[in-house]
Scaffold this motif. Structure first.
Motif, PDB file in Angstrom:
ATOM      1  N   GLU A 115      -7.894  35.603  45.128  1.00 44.58           N
ATOM      2  CA  GLU A 115      -7.261  36.925  45.088  1.00 44.58           C
ATOM      3  C   GLU A 115      -6.362  37.201  46.285  1.00 44.58           C
ATOM      4  OE1 GLU A 115      -7.943  38.654  41.707  1.00 44.58           O
ATOM      5  OE2 GLU A 115      -8.146  40.282  43.198  1.00 44.58           O
ATOM      6  N   LEU A 116      -6.855  36.865  47.474  1.00 51.46           N
ATOM      7  CA  LEU A 116      -6.101  37.133  48.698  1.00 51.46           C
ATOM      8  C   LEU A 116      -4.725  36.479  48.632  1.00 51.46           C
ATOM      9  CD1 LEU A 116      -6.103  38.136  51.759  1.00 51.46           C
ATOM     10  CD2 LEU A 116      -6.806  35.807  52.304  1.00 51.46           C
ATOM     11  N   LYS A 117      -4.741  35.200  48.232  1.00 50.25           N
ATOM     12  CA  LYS A 117      -3.505  34.420  48.166  1.00 50.25           C
ATOM     13  C   LYS A 117      -2.576  34.957  47.060  1.00 50.25           C
ATOM     14  CE  LYS A 117      -1.343  31.684  50.302  1.00 50.25           C
ATOM     15  NZ  LYS A 117      -1.131  31.963  51.713  1.00 50.25           N
ATOM     16  N   VAL A 118      -3.156  35.282  45.901  1.00 52.17           N
ATOM     17  CA  VAL A 118      -2.348  35.794  44.785  1.00 52.17           C
ATOM     18  C   VAL A 118      -1.590  37.049  45.212  1.00 52.17           C
ATOM     19  CG1 VAL A 118      -2.446  36.907  42.503  1.00 52.17           C
ATOM     20  CG2 VAL A 118      -3.754  34.818  42.917  1.00 52.17           C
ATOM     21  N   TYR A 119      -2.317  38.026  45.802  1.00 54.85           N
ATOM     22  CA  TYR A 119      -1.666  39.294  46.122  1.00 54.85           C
ATOM     23  C   TYR A 119      -0.789  39.212  47.364  1.00 54.85           C
ATOM     24  CZ  TYR A 119      -3.667  41.170  42.032  1.00 54.85           C
ATOM     25  OH  TYR A 119      -3.952  41.370  40.705  1.00 54.85           O
ATOM     26  N   GLU A 120      -1.101  38.280  48.241  1.00 56.37           N
ATOM     27  CA  GLU A 120      -0.244  38.061  49.405  1.00 56.37           C
ATOM     28  C   GLU A 120       1.103  37.485  48.938  1.00 56.37           C
ATOM     29  OE1 GLU A 120      -2.236  36.870  53.324  1.00 56.37           O
ATOM     30  OE2 GLU A 120      -1.285  35.037  52.601  1.00 56.37           O
ATOM     31  N   ASN A 121       1.042  36.513  48.052  1.00 61.51           N
ATOM     32  CA  ASN A 121       2.280  35.915  47.542  1.00 61.51           C
ATOM     33  C   ASN A 121       3.062  36.906  46.682  1.00 61.51           C
ATOM     34  OD1 ASN A 121       1.770  33.506  48.819  1.00 61.51           O
ATOM     35  ND2 ASN A 121       0.974  32.467  47.019  1.00 61.51           N
ATOM     36  N   LEU A 122       2.351  37.703  45.882  1.00 60.46           N
ATOM     37  CA  LEU A 122       3.036  38.702  45.052  1.00 60.46           C
ATOM     38  C   LEU A 122       3.759  39.727  45.925  1.00 60.46           C
ATOM     39  CD1 LEU A 122       0.500  39.393  42.166  1.00 60.46           C
ATOM     40  CD2 LEU A 122       2.802  38.442  41.938  1.00 60.46           C
ATOM     41  N   ALA A 123       3.097  40.162  46.999  1.00 66.22           N
ATOM     42  CA  ALA A 123       3.727  41.133  47.902  1.00 66.22           C
ATOM     43  C   ALA A 123       4.979  40.516  48.517  1.00 66.22           C
ATOM     44  CB  ALA A 123       2.749  41.563  48.990  1.00 66.22           C
ATOM     45  N   ALA A 124       4.879  39.261  48.917  1.00 65.96           N
ATOM     46  CA  ALA A 124       6.033  38.576  49.516  1.00 65.96           C
ATOM     47  C   ALA A 124       7.194  38.520  48.518  1.00 65.96           C
ATOM     48  CB  ALA A 124       5.638  37.168  49.940  1.00 65.96           C
ATOM     49  N   GLU A 125       6.870  38.255  47.251  1.00 65.98           N
ATOM     50  CA  GLU A 125       7.914  38.162  46.219  1.00 65.98           C
ATOM     51  C   GLU A 125       8.516  39.544  45.928  1.00 65.98           C
ATOM     52  OE1 GLU A 125       9.431  35.683  45.123  1.00 65.98           O
ATOM     53  OE2 GLU A 125      10.536  36.566  43.453  1.00 65.98           O
ATOM     54  N   ILE A 126       7.648  40.538  45.773  1.00 63.79           N
ATOM     55  CA  ILE A 126       8.119  41.896  45.431  1.00 63.79           C
ATOM     56  C   ILE A 126       8.952  42.496  46.570  1.00 63.79           C
ATOM     57  CG2 ILE A 126       7.340  44.268  44.967  1.00 63.79           C
ATOM     58  CD1 ILE A 126       4.899  42.921  43.504  1.00 63.79           C
ATOM     59  N   LEU A 127       8.558  42.196  47.802  1.00 65.91           N
ATOM     60  CA  LEU A 127       9.258  42.781  48.960  1.00 65.91           C
ATOM     61  C   LEU A 127      10.402  41.897  49.475  1.00 65.91           C
ATOM     62  CD1 LEU A 127       6.135  44.237  50.811  1.00 65.91           C
ATOM     63  CD2 LEU A 127       7.755  45.448  49.340  1.00 65.91           C
ATOM     64  N   ASP A 128      10.771  40.871  48.712  1.00 66.67           N
ATOM     65  CA  ASP A 128      11.937  40.035  49.032  1.00 66.67           C
ATOM     66  C   ASP A 128      11.843  39.295  50.374  1.00 66.67           C
ATOM     67  OD1 ASP A 128      13.133  41.163  46.699  1.00 66.67           O
ATOM     68  OD2 ASP A 128      14.049  42.770  47.861  1.00 66.67           O
ATOM     69  N   ASN A 129      10.639  38.947  50.797  1.00 65.64           N
ATOM     70  CA  ASN A 129      10.479  38.344  52.133  1.00 65.64           C
ATOM     71  C   ASN A 129      11.402  37.160  52.418  1.00 65.64           C
ATOM     72  OD1 ASN A 129       8.501  40.202  52.506  1.00 65.64           O
ATOM     73  ND2 ASN A 129       6.868  38.760  52.987  1.00 65.64           N
ATOM     74  N   CYS A 130      11.431  36.209  51.488  1.00 62.95           N
ATOM     75  CA  CYS A 130      12.244  35.008  51.734  1.00 62.95           C
ATOM     76  C   CYS A 130      13.730  35.320  51.736  1.00 62.95           C
ATOM     77  CB  CYS A 130      11.927  33.911  50.710  1.00 62.95           C
ATOM     78  SG  CYS A 130      10.324  33.156  51.000  1.00 62.95           S
ATOM     79  N   LEU A 131      14.134  36.251  50.864  1.00 61.88           N
ATOM     80  CA  LEU A 131      15.547  36.640  50.809  1.00 61.88           C
ATOM     81  C   LEU A 131      15.957  37.319  52.113  1.00 61.88           C
ATOM     82  CD1 LEU A 131      18.084  36.806  48.921  1.00 61.88           C
ATOM     83  CD2 LEU A 131      17.376  39.153  48.428  1.00 61.88           C
ATOM     84  N   VAL A 132      15.108  38.234  52.580  1.00 60.04           N
ATOM     85  CA  VAL A 132      15.388  38.953  53.821  1.00 60.04           C
ATOM     86  C   VAL A 132      15.497  37.970  54.981  1.00 60.04           C
ATOM     87  CG1 VAL A 132      14.430  40.591  55.495  1.00 60.04           C
ATOM     88  CG2 VAL A 132      14.370  41.134  53.054  1.00 60.04           C
ATOM     89  N   GLU A 133      14.560  37.020  55.013  1.00 61.18           N
ATOM     90  CA  GLU A 133      14.574  36.014  56.079  1.00 61.18           C
ATOM     91  C   GLU A 133      15.856  35.170  56.012  1.00 61.18           C
ATOM     92  OE1 GLU A 133      10.835  34.161  57.785  1.00 61.18           O
ATOM     93  OE2 GLU A 133      11.576  32.566  56.486  1.00 61.18           O
ATOM     94  N   ALA A 134      16.255  34.823  54.795  1.00 62.60           N
ATOM     95  CA  ALA A 134      17.475  34.025  54.629  1.00 62.60           C
ATOM     96  C   ALA A 134      18.691  34.773  55.176  1.00 62.60           C
ATOM     97  CB  ALA A 134      17.678  33.678  53.158  1.00 62.60           C
ATOM     98  N   PHE A 135      18.802  36.058  54.844  1.00 61.40           N
ATOM     99  CA  PHE A 135      19.933  36.856  55.327  1.00 61.40           C
ATOM    100  C   PHE A 135      19.864  37.070  56.843  1.00 61.40           C
ATOM    101  CE2 PHE A 135      20.475  38.702  50.889  1.00 61.40           C
ATOM    102  CZ  PHE A 135      21.719  38.131  50.703  1.00 61.40           C
ATOM    103  N   GLN A 136      18.641  37.143  57.359  1.00 61.43           N
ATOM    104  CA  GLN A 136      18.441  37.357  58.792  1.00 61.43           C
ATOM    105  C   GLN A 136      18.973  36.179  59.613  1.00 61.43           C
ATOM    106  OE1 GLN A 136      14.256  37.789  59.431  1.00 61.43           O
ATOM    107  NE2 GLN A 136      14.438  39.971  59.792  1.00 61.43           N
ATOM    108  N   PHE A 137      18.667  34.988  59.155  1.00 63.43           N
ATOM    109  CA  PHE A 137      19.044  33.794  59.913  1.00 63.43           C
ATOM    110  C   PHE A 137      20.422  33.261  59.540  1.00 63.43           C
ATOM    111  CE2 PHE A 137      14.494  33.860  60.549  1.00 63.43           C
ATOM    112  CZ  PHE A 137      14.347  33.397  61.846  1.00 63.43           C
TER     113      PHE A 137
END
Ligand SMILES: Nc1ncnc2c1ncn2[C@@H]1O[C@H](COP(=O)(O)OP(=O)(O)O)[C@@H](O)[C@H]1O
Ligand SMILES: [Mg+2]
Length: 193
Positions: A115-137
């Motif tokens: 559960e921890l991993k599922v919802y952690e990954n879902l939050a990352a996807e919903i909140l655009d974490n990787c996209l934000v990081e890509a634009f940041q760098f």
């Protein structure tokens, strides 16, 4: 001119499958950051709660730069933190793969993720974490391309990437999971603290 293509995104969106197929198509060297970390011991400890190793980002950045510089072909880098550890001056383009949270949750649950991993990954996807990081760098205009991988075949995705590489045209941002889940009134089922 050697191209360095990053394939990033939340775990389970299809990075490895897509990046390997892309590298094969381009005759490029494929670099998986998880493997690179393991082979060269680029870790700085253990995350007890998550049962994963913590990456030494500085050591990773140096090793990766060395591998990219030594490569004689194009390079495809696969990893959810690829955008943070690949120097922008060495990077040609960053592709951020996205996958609808509904499909992503079904997939992770069917794989038996806790559960921890599922919802952690879902939050990352919903909140655009990787996209934000890509634009940041990678701040150069037009360098970061978001691709919706939901319900697409690997061939389709690779085709879309090749098209962007050929035409130079890419859509910066294409999905809005937060907005669509909220509109459907089911955001709280996906975004759990
Ligand atoms: N386009 C796709 N359509 C359906 N399933 C896919 C697709 N891409 C990947 N998969 C499957 O999803 C799973 C996760 O893919 P993987 O490439 O390992 O993701 P990541 O590297 O982002 O964690 C794998 O089981 C893979 O077979
Ligand atoms: Mg992978």
């Amino acid at each position: 001119m050697k191209r360095v293509i990053l394939v990033t995104g939340t775990p389970c969106v299809g990075k490895t499958t897509t990046a390997k197929a892309l590298a094969a198509k381009l005759g490029a060297q494929y670099i998986n950051l998880t493997d690179l970390a393991r082979i060269h011991n680029l870790t700085s400890g253990e995350d007890e709660e998550r049962h994963t190793t913590i990456i030494d980002e500085e050591a990773m950045r140096m090793k990766l730069s060395e591998s990219i510089t030594q490569a004689e072909t194009d390079v495809v880098v696969d990893g959810h933190y690829a955008a943070a550890v690949t120097p922008p001056e060495l990077t040609t383009r960053v592709f951020v793969l996205r996958r609808n949270p509904k499909e992503l949750r079904n997939f992770m649950q069917s794989c038996g993720f806790d559960e921890l991993k599922v919802y952690e990954n879902l939050a990352a996807e919903i909140l655009d974490n990787c996209l934000v990081e890509a634009f940041q760098f990678h701040t150069e205009p037009g360098k970061v391309c978001e691709l919706d991988a939901t319900s697409k075949t690997v061939d389709e995705l690779v085709g879309e990437i090749l098209e962007v590489l050929e035409t130079g045209i890419c859509c910066g941002s294409v999905v809005d999971w937060l907005g669509t889940l909220e509109e459907e009134g089911i955001l709280d089922q996906y975004l759990k603290a």
